[in-house]
Design a protein around this motif. Structure first.
Motif, PDB file in Angstrom:
ATOM      1  N   MET A  12       2.611  -7.879  -2.712  1.00 27.04           N
ATOM      2  CA  MET A  12       2.359  -6.651  -1.920  1.00 27.04           C
ATOM      3  C   MET A  12       2.760  -5.413  -2.746  1.00 27.04           C
ATOM      4  SD  MET A  12       3.136  -6.272   2.123  1.00 27.04           S
ATOM      5  CE  MET A  12       4.852  -5.769   2.034  1.00 27.04           C
ATOM      6  N   ASN A  13       2.306  -5.403  -3.999  1.00 28.75           N
ATOM      7  CA  ASN A  13       2.613  -4.317  -4.929  1.00 28.75           C
ATOM      8  C   ASN A  13       1.344  -3.966  -5.701  1.00 28.75           C
ATOM      9  OD1 ASN A  13       5.687  -4.562  -4.742  1.00 28.75           O
ATOM     10  ND2 ASN A  13       5.110  -6.612  -5.395  1.00 28.75           N
ATOM     11  N   ALA A  17      -3.090   3.199  -4.400  1.00 23.93           N
ATOM     12  CA  ALA A  17      -4.263   2.897  -5.227  1.00 23.93           C
ATOM     13  C   ALA A  17      -4.068   3.414  -6.647  1.00 23.93           C
ATOM     14  CB  ALA A  17      -5.507   3.517  -4.598  1.00 23.93           C
ATOM     15  N   SER A  18      -3.437   4.581  -6.781  1.00 30.31           N
ATOM     16  CA  SER A  18      -3.312   5.147  -8.133  1.00 30.31           C
ATOM     17  C   SER A  18      -2.359   4.299  -8.991  1.00 30.31           C
ATOM     18  CB  SER A  18      -2.860   6.608  -8.080  1.00 30.31           C
ATOM     19  OG  SER A  18      -1.591   6.692  -7.500  1.00 30.31           O
ATOM     20  N   GLU A  19      -1.286   3.803  -8.382  1.00 29.29           N
ATOM     21  CA  GLU A  19      -0.400   2.924  -9.163  1.00 29.29           C
ATOM     22  C   GLU A  19      -1.101   1.608  -9.504  1.00 29.29           C
ATOM     23  OE1 GLU A  19       4.054   3.254  -7.601  1.00 29.29           O
ATOM     24  OE2 GLU A  19       2.572   3.309  -5.987  1.00 29.29           O
ATOM     25  N   ALA A  20      -1.889   1.108  -8.563  1.00 27.78           N
ATOM     26  CA  ALA A  20      -2.602  -0.156  -8.816  1.00 27.78           C
ATOM     27  C   ALA A  20      -3.598   0.011  -9.958  1.00 27.78           C
ATOM     28  CB  ALA A  20      -3.308  -0.628  -7.546  1.00 27.78           C
ATOM     29  N   PRO A  44      -3.308  -6.582  -4.348  1.00 25.51           N
ATOM     30  CA  PRO A  44      -3.539  -6.665  -2.908  1.00 25.51           C
ATOM     31  C   PRO A  44      -5.022  -6.429  -2.619  1.00 25.51           C
ATOM     32  CG  PRO A  44      -1.609  -5.319  -3.367  1.00 25.51           C
ATOM     33  CD  PRO A  44      -2.256  -5.602  -4.691  1.00 25.51           C
ATOM     34  N   THR A  45      -5.548  -7.116  -1.623  1.00 29.27           N
ATOM     35  CA  THR A  45      -6.990  -7.035  -1.319  1.00 29.27           C
ATOM     36  C   THR A  45      -7.455  -5.591  -1.157  1.00 29.27           C
ATOM     37  OG1 THR A  45      -6.829  -9.162  -0.229  1.00 29.27           O
ATOM     38  CG2 THR A  45      -8.769  -7.853   0.285  1.00 29.27           C
ATOM     39  N   ILE A  46      -6.596  -4.764  -0.540  1.00 35.35           N
ATOM     40  CA  ILE A  46      -7.020  -3.391  -0.264  1.00 35.35           C
ATOM     41  C   ILE A  46      -7.269  -2.584  -1.538  1.00 35.35           C
ATOM     42  CG2 ILE A  46      -4.682  -2.421  -0.040  1.00 35.35           C
ATOM     43  CD1 ILE A  46      -5.869  -0.810   2.390  1.00 35.35           C
ATOM     44  N   TRP A  47      -6.696  -3.009  -2.660  1.00 35.32           N
ATOM     45  CA  TRP A  47      -6.897  -2.269  -3.915  1.00 35.32           C
ATOM     46  C   TRP A  47      -7.964  -2.902  -4.807  1.00 35.32           C
ATOM     47  CZ3 TRP A  47      -4.823   1.349  -1.675  1.00 35.32           C
ATOM     48  CH2 TRP A  47      -3.476   1.471  -1.329  1.00 35.32           C
ATOM     49  N   LEU A  48      -8.573  -3.985  -4.372  1.00 32.38           N
ATOM     50  CA  LEU A  48      -9.516  -4.677  -5.270  1.00 32.38           C
ATOM     51  C   LEU A  48     -10.673  -3.777  -5.709  1.00 32.38           C
ATOM     52  CD1 LEU A  48      -9.833  -8.344  -3.905  1.00 32.38           C
ATOM     53  CD2 LEU A  48      -9.273  -7.684  -6.253  1.00 32.38           C
ATOM     54  N   SER A  49     -11.234  -3.016  -4.764  1.00 31.31           N
ATOM     55  CA  SER A  49     -12.372  -2.152  -5.127  1.00 31.31           C
ATOM     56  C   SER A  49     -11.951  -1.091  -6.134  1.00 31.31           C
ATOM     57  CB  SER A  49     -12.922  -1.424  -3.900  1.00 31.31           C
ATOM     58  OG  SER A  49     -13.498  -2.315  -3.045  1.00 31.31           O
ATOM     59  N   ASP A  50     -10.801  -0.448  -5.856  1.00 33.55           N
ATOM     60  CA  ASP A  50     -10.316   0.602  -6.773  1.00 33.55           C
ATOM     61  C   ASP A  50     -10.081   0.026  -8.161  1.00 33.55           C
ATOM     62  OD1 ASP A  50      -9.516   3.017  -4.826  1.00 33.55           O
ATOM     63  OD2 ASP A  50      -8.940   1.130  -3.880  1.00 33.55           O
ATOM     64  N   SER A 236       4.213  -9.913 -13.866  1.00 34.76           N
ATOM     65  CA  SER A 236       2.843  -9.379 -13.928  1.00 34.76           C
ATOM     66  C   SER A 236       2.784  -7.923 -13.501  1.00 34.76           C
ATOM     67  CB  SER A 236       1.886 -10.213 -13.071  1.00 34.76           C
ATOM     68  OG  SER A 236       2.099  -9.987 -11.691  1.00 34.76           O
ATOM     69  N   LEU A 237       3.887  -7.412 -12.970  1.00 32.41           N
ATOM     70  CA  LEU A 237       3.913  -6.007 -12.539  1.00 32.41           C
ATOM     71  C   LEU A 237       4.308  -5.075 -13.672  1.00 32.41           C
ATOM     72  CD1 LEU A 237       5.555  -6.520  -9.040  1.00 32.41           C
ATOM     73  CD2 LEU A 237       3.155  -6.013  -9.542  1.00 32.41           C
ATOM     74  N   LYS A 238       4.658  -5.657 -14.828  1.00 36.73           N
ATOM     75  CA  LYS A 238       4.953  -4.842 -16.010  1.00 36.73           C
ATOM     76  C   LYS A 238       3.912  -5.208 -17.052  1.00 36.73           C
ATOM     77  CE  LYS A 238       9.739  -5.587 -14.904  1.00 36.73           C
ATOM     78  NZ  LYS A 238      10.007  -7.034 -14.827  1.00 36.73           N
TER      79      LYS A 238
END
Ligand code: PEP
Length: 256
Positions: A12-13, A17-20, A44-50, A236-238
């Motif tokens: 959940m990170n 959207a801009s950080e993703a 997260p699914t919500i950022w997949l398009s971005d 994976s977040l770095k």
């Protein structure tokens, strides 16, 4: 020769959207020019398009972290496999956090894996024993049950794009990673089950290790003959850490 698959599970990170997209671009740049490894990020699914718009087609593949088995209907909050088509190539199914917090069962994992394949998505089927199961010597029993259930809806493995992730639950996010040889022993067991289902294809299926995988310990897994990559959470977040794990996979011996 199996190509290692390194998949970043962002969970959940990040929360914007801009950080993703920044993280995705940093990973894309790090993966640029790397041959012999499949780099996957699962935002997260919500950022997949971005993220898809930002990274474009190229060396970084996209995955979702879960999905519904059904195509449509009254499933509040869920994401249909139809919605992921064209957006994600991979989808993690049966992550232990989904099993623990969201009621995912062996049966639902099997349905979702079959649905992913039917919809042209590559499932990363996650299996692994909990700490108390390990302590009581039940690891191989749990792995046997979970792998057979996850694959129950598949008639064959060839052409499915299946990836299996061995993720001991006690190793996830704890810093207490499995040893390379211990992970290899479970990977051998998993591959033997794959061979029972589809002897021709068993050697083509990548088996990942997951659980506190870091740039420091990654090579120890990738040196194992039945481990072909990693499912990576925290590291994976770095982008630098994820890139170092990608490089470790590129430098590792190829497994047939
Ligand atoms: C995971 O969540 O799949 C995982 C392996 O997490 P971590 O790398 O943080 O242990």
């Amino acid at each position: 020769m199996r190509v290692p698959v390194i998949a970043g599970n962002w969970k959940m990170n990040p929360t914007s959207a801009s950080e993703a997209t920044s993280l995705a671009l940093a990973v894309r740049d790090a993966a640029d020019g790397l041959a012999g490894v499949t780099a996957v990020i699962c935002p997260p699914t919500i950022w997949l398009s971005d993220v898809q718009r930002a990274v474009g087609a190229g060396r970084v593949h996209l995955g979702a972290q879960t999905m519904a088995a059904d195509e449509r209907g009254a499933f509040t909050g869920e994401t249909s496999p139809l919605m992921l088509r064209g957006l994600a190539e991979f989808v993690i199914i049966g992550h232990s956090e989904r099993r623990q917090y969201d009621g995912e069962t062996d049966e639902s994992v099997g349905r979702k894996v079959a649905s992913a394949v039917a919809h042209g998505l590559r499932p990363i089927a996650a299996v692994g024993e909990r700490a108390e199961e390990r302590r009581s010597g039940a690891t191989s029993h749990v792995i046997d049950r979970q792998v057979r259930a996850a694959l129950a809806g598949l008639e064959r493995l060839a052409g499915t794009g299946l990836v299996v992730a061995y993720e001991p639950v006690w190793a996830i996010g704890t810093g207490d990673a499995a040893s390379g040889p211990d992970a290899q022993a479970v990977a051998v067991q998993i591959r033997a089950i794959l061979a029972e289902i589809d002897p021709e294809a068993a050697d083509e299926i990548p088996i990942q290790y997951g659980g506190s995988c870091t740039p420091e310990n990654a090579a120890a897994y990738f040196a194992q003959p039945d481990i072909d990559g990693a499912l990576v959470g925290g590291a994976s977040l770095k982008a630098d850490a994820f890139a170092a794990i990608l490089h470790a996979a590129v430098d590792a011996p190829r497994h047939a």
